[in-house]
Design an enzyme around this catalytic site. Sequence first.
Site, PDB file in Angstrom:
ATOM      1  N   ARG A   1       4.176  10.977   8.701  1.00 23.72           N
ATOM      2  CA  ARG A   1       3.036  10.952   9.630  1.00 23.72           C
ATOM      3  C   ARG A   1       3.507  11.103  11.079  1.00 23.72           C
ATOM      4  O   ARG A   1       2.834  11.750  11.891  1.00 23.72           O
ATOM      5  CB  ARG A   1       2.254   9.637   9.468  1.00 23.72           C
ATOM      6  CG  ARG A   1       1.488   9.559   8.143  1.00 23.72           C
ATOM      7  CD  ARG A   1       0.820   8.211   7.974  1.00 23.72           C
ATOM      8  NE  ARG A   1      -0.285   8.026   8.891  1.00 23.72           N
ATOM      9  CZ  ARG A   1      -0.841   6.849   9.163  1.00 23.72           C
ATOM     10  NH1 ARG A   1      -0.378   5.748   8.592  1.00 23.72           N
ATOM     11  NH2 ARG A   1      -1.846   6.764  10.000  1.00 23.72           N
TER      12      ARG A   1
ATOM     13  N   ARG B   1       0.840  -1.203   0.000  1.00 28.11           N
ATOM     14  CA  ARG B   1       0.000   0.000   0.000  1.00 28.11           C
ATOM     15  C   ARG B   1       0.874   1.253   0.000  1.00 28.11           C
ATOM     16  O   ARG B   1       1.929   1.282   0.643  1.00 28.11           O
ATOM     17  CB  ARG B   1      -0.878   0.015   1.260  1.00 28.11           C
ATOM     18  CG  ARG B   1      -2.146  -0.773   1.090  1.00 28.11           C
ATOM     19  CD  ARG B   1      -2.949  -0.927   2.364  1.00 28.11           C
ATOM     20  NE  ARG B   1      -2.690   0.110   3.346  1.00 28.11           N
ATOM     21  CZ  ARG B   1      -2.931  -0.054   4.661  1.00 28.11           C
ATOM     22  NH1 ARG B   1      -3.371  -1.201   5.100  1.00 28.11           N
ATOM     23  NH2 ARG B   1      -2.704   0.918   5.499  1.00 28.11           N
TER      24      ARG B   1
END
Length: 284
Positions: A150, A139
């Site tokens: 993040r 992914r």
Amino acid sequence: MRIILLGPPGSGKGTQAQLLVQRYGIVQLSTGEMLRAAVAAGTPVGLKAKEVMAGGGLVPDEVVVGIISDRIDQPDAKNGFILDGFPRTVPQAEALDELLRHKHLKLDAVIELRVNESALLSRVETRVAQMRERGEEVRLDDTPEVLTKRLASYRSQTEPLIHYYSERRKLSTIDGMMAIDEVTRAIHRQLLALGAVEPKTHARSAAKSAPAKKAEAAKKPAKAAKKAAKSAKTPKKAAKKAVKGTKKAAKKTVKKTAKKTVKKTVKKGSKKGPKKVTKKRAKR
């Protein structure tokens, strides 16, 4: 019970939230899902959010808080909720405090899952390498590069919440690097210590009572069989008892008869004795 789970990406917040939902019968409130549901339902705040999102902008905090306000008024949130993805910043936390105060509700706990960022990156690198070896598709959001970004975003925006809730004595920190079940137990112990849950929760009691009922149901046929076996043995037992009683009675009768006979014989003998002596004397 109203809980906020804090922690960087990969800390296991989603997994623990699901386990808390199952154990305590509360709902998990995800900001993304709530926004989509409000837009689909066409609520006033949903329509406002739709307008903002259509223009490519970020939904303002007051709109998100309005959606959360509507959501926690629904019946399934009556027993409590876990907020997932909100608050992300200190202003959002302040807005949430104001909302809860207005509804006369209180936040029971803010659980921080503390993890080692280097270990998280190492885990992702290993997982991605293994997936590529097996020829599986990786992914786009599950790579060390994306995780690094993040984590940086979490540190700058969300990490200040740790200090915010710590000052208000709401924060509890748990080692998120432990095994999943160990983290779950640690969260439960913390909630007990804070008085957020009863020692025996409804969910736990229900889980315990189900096997107990099954065990009781399973015992019933066994009890019936035991009773039947006992009933079957009763005639045999009674017969045995009757024979024993008869033998005892016979023995008693024989003993009594023998005793009576001896007594009679002795008595008879004593009567004959004196008569003979008298006749002898008379002859003389």
